[in-house]
Scaffold this motif. Structure first.
Motif, PDB file in Angstrom:
ATOM      1  N   PHE A 126       0.853  -1.181   0.000  1.00 46.11           N
ATOM      2  CA  PHE A 126       0.000   0.000   0.000  1.00 46.11           C
ATOM      3  C   PHE A 126       0.889   1.231   0.000  1.00 46.11           C
ATOM      4  N   GLN A 127       0.282   2.383  -0.268  1.00 45.13           N
ATOM      5  CA  GLN A 127       1.003   3.651  -0.286  1.00 45.13           C
ATOM      6  C   GLN A 127       0.205   4.667   0.504  1.00 45.13           C
ATOM      7  N   SER A 128       0.835   5.265   1.519  1.00 45.41           N
ATOM      8  CA  SER A 128       0.199   6.330   2.283  1.00 45.41           C
ATOM      9  C   SER A 128       1.240   7.399   2.565  1.00 45.41           C
ATOM     10  N   LEU A 129       0.817   8.462   3.251  1.00 42.75           N
ATOM     11  CA  LEU A 129       1.752   9.558   3.507  1.00 42.75           C
ATOM     12  C   LEU A 129       2.903   9.126   4.417  1.00 42.75           C
ATOM     13  N   PRO A 130       2.654   8.616   5.642  1.00 39.45           N
ATOM     14  CA  PRO A 130       3.791   8.273   6.500  1.00 39.45           C
ATOM     15  C   PRO A 130       4.325   6.857   6.333  1.00 39.45           C
ATOM     16  N   PHE A 131       3.559   5.932   5.743  1.00 38.10           N
ATOM     17  CA  PHE A 131       3.993   4.541   5.609  1.00 38.10           C
ATOM     18  C   PHE A 131       3.734   4.054   4.188  1.00 38.10           C
ATOM     19  N   SER A 132       4.581   3.123   3.752  1.00 37.95           N
ATOM     20  CA  SER A 132       4.329   2.433   2.489  1.00 37.95           C
ATOM     21  C   SER A 132       4.977   1.057   2.540  1.00 37.95           C
ATOM     22  N   SER A 176     -17.121   3.010   4.853  1.00 37.89           N
ATOM     23  CA  SER A 176     -18.470   2.854   5.381  1.00 37.89           C
ATOM     24  C   SER A 176     -19.093   1.563   4.882  1.00 37.89           C
ATOM     25  N   TRP A 177     -20.231   1.223   5.510  1.00 35.32           N
ATOM     26  CA  TRP A 177     -21.023   0.042   5.147  1.00 35.32           C
ATOM     27  C   TRP A 177     -20.170  -1.216   5.109  1.00 35.32           C
ATOM     28  N   SER A 178     -19.220  -1.335   6.046  1.00 37.65           N
ATOM     29  CA  SER A 178     -18.353  -2.516   6.185  1.00 37.65           C
ATOM     30  C   SER A 178     -17.782  -2.962   4.846  1.00 37.65           C
ATOM     31  N   SER A 179     -17.324  -2.005   4.056  1.00 39.74           N
ATOM     32  CA  SER A 179     -16.802  -2.306   2.724  1.00 39.74           C
ATOM     33  C   SER A 179     -15.652  -3.310   2.806  1.00 39.74           C
ATOM     34  N   ALA A 180     -15.652  -4.260   1.883  1.00 41.32           N
ATOM     35  CA  ALA A 180     -14.584  -5.260   1.822  1.00 41.32           C
ATOM     36  C   ALA A 180     -13.509  -4.894   0.802  1.00 41.32           C
ATOM     37  N   ARG A 181     -13.582  -3.715   0.222  1.00 41.48           N
ATOM     38  CA  ARG A 181     -12.629  -3.318  -0.812  1.00 41.48           C
ATOM     39  C   ARG A 181     -11.216  -3.171  -0.252  1.00 41.48           C
ATOM     40  N   ILE A 182     -10.228  -3.530  -1.083  1.00 42.42           N
ATOM     41  CA  ILE A 182      -8.836  -3.198  -0.798  1.00 42.42           C
ATOM     42  C   ILE A 182      -8.605  -1.774  -1.295  1.00 42.42           C
ATOM     43  N   PHE A 183      -8.055  -0.899  -0.427  1.00 44.06           N
ATOM     44  CA  PHE A 183      -7.821   0.484  -0.863  1.00 44.06           C
ATOM     45  C   PHE A 183      -6.716   1.101  -0.020  1.00 44.06           C
ATOM     46  N   SER A 184      -6.109   2.140  -0.549  1.00 41.23           N
ATOM     47  CA  SER A 184      -5.167   2.937   0.241  1.00 41.23           C
ATOM     48  C   SER A 184      -5.194   4.372  -0.255  1.00 41.23           C
ATOM     49  N   HIS A 185      -5.156   5.297   0.706  1.00 40.33           N
ATOM     50  CA  HIS A 185      -5.114   6.738   0.459  1.00 40.33           C
ATOM     51  C   HIS A 185      -4.009   7.316   1.335  1.00 40.33           C
ATOM     52  N   PRO A 186      -3.656   8.592   1.175  1.00 44.37           N
ATOM     53  CA  PRO A 186      -2.604   9.173   2.016  1.00 44.37           C
ATOM     54  C   PRO A 186      -2.848   9.047   3.503  1.00 44.37           C
ATOM     55  N   TYR A 187      -4.136   9.115   3.950  1.00 39.52           N
ATOM     56  CA  TYR A 187      -4.437   9.089   5.374  1.00 39.52           C
ATOM     57  C   TYR A 187      -5.159   7.827   5.841  1.00 39.52           C
ATOM     58  N   CYS A 188      -5.563   6.939   4.957  1.00 40.22           N
ATOM     59  CA  CYS A 188      -6.365   5.797   5.399  1.00 40.22           C
ATOM     60  C   CYS A 188      -6.270   4.665   4.388  1.00 40.22           C
ATOM     61  N   GLY A 189      -6.566   3.439   4.861  1.00 39.83           N
ATOM     62  CA  GLY A 189      -6.533   2.320   3.927  1.00 39.83           C
ATOM     63  C   GLY A 189      -6.960   1.017   4.559  1.00 39.83           C
ATOM     64  N   GLN A 190      -7.221   0.056   3.684  1.00 42.37           N
ATOM     65  CA  GLN A 190      -7.518  -1.327   4.056  1.00 42.37           C
ATOM     66  C   GLN A 190      -6.661  -2.217   3.155  1.00 42.37           C
ATOM     67  N   TYR A 205      -5.932   1.118   8.560  1.00 41.74           N
ATOM     68  CA  TYR A 205      -5.107   2.159   9.172  1.00 41.74           C
ATOM     69  C   TYR A 205      -5.736   3.534   8.926  1.00 41.74           C
ATOM     70  N   ARG A 206      -5.405   4.469   9.825  1.00 36.98           N
ATOM     71  CA  ARG A 206      -5.765   5.880   9.646  1.00 36.98           C
ATOM     72  C   ARG A 206      -4.693   6.741  10.295  1.00 36.98           C
ATOM     73  N   TRP A 207      -4.238   7.741   9.552  1.00 36.95           N
ATOM     74  CA  TRP A 207      -3.218   8.651  10.068  1.00 36.95           C
ATOM     75  C   TRP A 207      -3.856  10.004  10.375  1.00 36.95           C
ATOM     76  N   HIS A 208      -3.576  10.522  11.579  1.00 35.30           N
ATOM     77  CA  HIS A 208      -4.070  11.831  12.008  1.00 35.30           C
ATOM     78  C   HIS A 208      -2.960  12.855  11.746  1.00 35.30           C
ATOM     79  N   ILE A 209      -2.961  13.434  10.563  1.00 34.11           N
ATOM     80  CA  ILE A 209      -1.927  14.405  10.195  1.00 34.11           C
ATOM     81  C   ILE A 209      -2.490  15.820  10.297  1.00 34.11           C
ATOM     82  N   LEU A 210      -3.458  16.162   9.465  1.00 30.52           N
ATOM     83  CA  LEU A 210      -4.138  17.444   9.603  1.00 30.52           C
ATOM     84  C   LEU A 210      -5.018  17.451  10.844  1.00 30.52           C
TER      85      LEU A 210
END
Length: 684
Positions: free
Chosen positions: A304-310, A443-457, A472-477
């Protein structure tokens, strides 16, 4: 005359020197935008200071841990016993439409995060003491398409919206008031997260002109920072021993920390290799966590790729959280397995002056509980972090093993519970959420694989949310400062009883030296092997009324087919079809005793990196799956199970042919068919 002029000049100089200094606001939309990617600011106490608070549609029957209703769960579906708002402004009219207060913040601040799983009605946004709304329009646009709603323009980047959350700073100098106008019986999920500053703090209120400039992309690192890139170091850690990976003396900061693990059993190696980081001669590590869990890659390698971790596909795991120290830093790994582990690491540093009373150490605290029974009746608050001192939360992750036999999200969802974060003198949480997935921005207990700068599954075995799931979720802003203490909990609440449930979690934060937290050393029992329970699909909630048939039991002999064993497949095996060319078909035979019209058939299929593309044909008629004529079965970085249901079909009495046709030109593609869903009352 000259004397008189000189006296005037003197008077003016005296008046000017006595006048209060007129200062321009230093906190602006642009400064918030800069903070969205600035990891270097997080270890330093903020000046001016602020608090972060959240308003949400949580169930208002939740009053206190000692009162009935603490785990109530009507939080935005509509028709709640108590409306999920701060105040009822106008009772519903004859058509059911009323007006409700979401928040009224009467001090300087900024909205820093918005989230909804779905919301009807309209929103009024007032900034400062202006009587005319800054925005009045559809609530869904405000929460999901904030830039266009507020300034009438789409930003150049799409990273402000991250799954169902939007990080789009809306600063205000005096006041922010949000009202919802809608039918209380309809959907109205919401989170509104805000920073609040002391009165008198100079903030420039959001304007449409400022909003149109918000087009900067969220970068994964600051490319202009000069660093000591560091060399790659290789080391072997024998069983039940510890080795130092890296150490340094002096005042500086770790800017980037990368690790690659080599082992025959990667899942075991990443969970049983325990990372410890000691700053400034602390006898207790400020960071202690299994390696894979620390990097958000648990269990195994989940790119995955996010702001503080990859984590990349080669298994290189990188942390970019800024970690300053005043005198020394030491990174070690303890191997709690019975096999040696090879580790390659690189640590990049940069000069950084440590300031006593201002600079904070980076910390990470990991916990896990095994052999739990997740339930919809026996619910409790899982402790993520208890801390006493001064610091700020910058992220959290959950790693669960959910051995449910229910094959659909509506039935195997483990995270119905809410986050509850108490800050300083709170007697009621500053953050009271509406569901675990809502905290993690989906939301809605999504089973999707995803990653964003601040959150992901990055991992979710499926089908639905069963097996191993990582969020994961990163509290940056939206970091969460605390001055005295912090208590972070997440409810464990599932759709139904699930024994042998394991719940791992980690919180990332900064703290001034001297902070006390609920640290516990990682033990061999914590990182023990988890036997992946063999499972078979069960009819419950979303799968109620179905029976399930293994695909191989319906197969017509085909030389392109084999059975593959695996932990995530139902019954421990799956039918794998390797078509040789486009338009090849695989045939399943279904016998029924009577004609059945307008029925739906479900198929649980594998999505994987080498997955192909197929179309469905039943009795010679092409049928859509999930509304698609051609179904893509590629998941770039993972292997998961997913459910696909046909459109309405007719089954004739006797023999029915169910065929999948290859729609992929790649010769190495494969199609995994695990089991078929059939309406129980229609089949014998």
């Amino acid at each position: 005359m000259k004397r008189w002029n000189s006296q005037i000049v003197l008077i003016l100089l005296i008046i000017h020197s006595c006048s209060p200094e007129v200062r321009e606001p230093t906190i602006t939309t642009e400064s918030f935008l800069t903070e969205m990617t600035d990891l270097r600011r997080l270890p330093t106490l903020s000046n001016p200071p602020y608090r972060t608070i959240q308003f949400s549609s949580y169930d208002r029957r939740s009053k206190s841990p000692e009162q009935e209703g603490w785990f109530s769960n009507d939080d935005g579906f509509g028709g709640e016993t108590i409306p999920g708002f701060e105040e009822v402004l106008k009772e519903p009219d004859g058509e059911g439409t009323g007006e409700y207060l979401i928040c009224d913040i009467q001090q300087p601040g900024a909205i820093v995060r918005l989230w909804t799983a779905g919301i009807t009605g309209r929103i009024r946004l007032y900034l400062d003491h202006v009587n005319k709304p800054f925005y009045e329009g559809p609530a869904a646009d405000f929460f999901w398409n904030t830039p266009k709603a507020l300034v009438g323009k789409e930003p150049d980047t799409n990273t402000f919206r991250q799954f169902d959350a939007v990080y789009y700073p809306i600063p205000f100098s005096k006041r922010c008031r949000l009202e919802w106008i809608g039918n209380i019986s309809e959907l109205h999920f919401y989170h509104v997260e805000a920073r609040v500053y002391d009165p008198g703090t100079l903030i420039r209120t959001f304007s449409k002109d400022q909003g149109t400039s918000l087009s900067k992309d969220l970068k994964v690192q600051n490319p202009d920072v000069k660093t000591d890139s560091g060399e790659w170091i290789k080391i072997e850690v024998p069983p039940m021993e510890s080795k130092v990976l890296w150490q340094k003396q002096g005042s500086m900061a770790i800017l980037r920390f990368s690790v690659q693990v080599h082992s025959a059993n990667m899942e075991a190696a990443l969970r049983k290799s325990v990372l410890k980081i000691h700053f400034d001669h602390s006898p207790t590590p400020q960071v202690e966590s299994p390696l894979g869990d620390f990097f958000g890659a648990a269990p195994g390698i989940n790119p995955f790729q996010s702001l503080p971790f990859s984590v990349n596909q080669q298994g290189v795991m990188t942390c970019r959280f800024f970690m300053p120290f005043g005198e020394s830093a030491r990174i070690t790994v303890e191997n709690l397995s019975d096999e040696p582990v090879q580790i390659t690491t690189q640590v990049s540093t940069t000069d950084f002056p440590w300031e006593e009373g201002k600079t904070m150490h980076f910390r990470a605290r990991w916990k896990i509980n095994h052999e739990l029974t997740a339930s919809d009746s026996l619910i409790w608050d899982m402790p993520f972090l208890l801390a006493f001192g001064k610091g700020r939360v910058v992220g959290a992750a959950s790693y669960v093993y959910n051995p449910s036999n229910v094959p659909t999200s509506w039935g195997n969802w483990w995270g119905e519970g809410d986050e509850k974060i108490f800050v300083d003198a709170d007697t009621f949480p500053s953050f009271f959420g509406t569901g675990s997935e809502d905290y993690y921005n989906y939301s809605w207990s999504s089973a999707r694989i995803f990653s964003h700068p601040y959150c992901g599954q990055p991992r979710n075995d499926g089908p639905g949310n069963r097996g191993y799931v990582s969020n994961y979720r990163w509290h940056i802003l939206d970091d969460i400062p605390f001055d005295d203490k912090l208590a972070f909990y997440m409810e464990l609440r599932s759709h139904g009883p699930v024994p042998d449930f394991s719940y791992g979690r980690i919180v990332y934060f900064y703290a001034l030296p001297g902070l006390l937290d609920d640290y516990q050393p990682v033990t061999p029992e914590d990182v023990r092997d988890l036997p992946y329970r063999e499972w078979n699909p069960e009819a419950y909630l979303g799968s109620a009324g179905y029976r399930f048939v293994e695909a191989e039991d319906l197969l017509v002999r085909n030389p392109q087919v084999r059975l593959e064993k695996g932990q995530i497949w139902a019954g421990g095996k799956i039918l794998i079809w390797k078509p040789e060319r486009r338009n090849d078909r695989i045939t399943l035979i279904l016998n029924v005793n009577q004609e059945i019209t307008n029925t739906h058939i479900g198929f649980t299929l594998a999505k994987q990196p080498g997955g192909g593309a197929v179309s469905l044909i039943i009795n010679g008629n092409r049928i859509q799956l999930k509304g698609e004529s051609i179904l893509q079965l590629i998941e770039e970085n993972q292997t998961v199970l997913d459910n696909f249901f046909s459109g309405p079909v007719t089954l004739k009495k006797g023999r029915n042919e169910i065929q999948f046709e290859n729609a992929c030109d790649r010769p190495d593609s494969s199609v995994g068919i695990d089991f078929i869903w059939l309406k129980a009352n229609e089949m014998n």
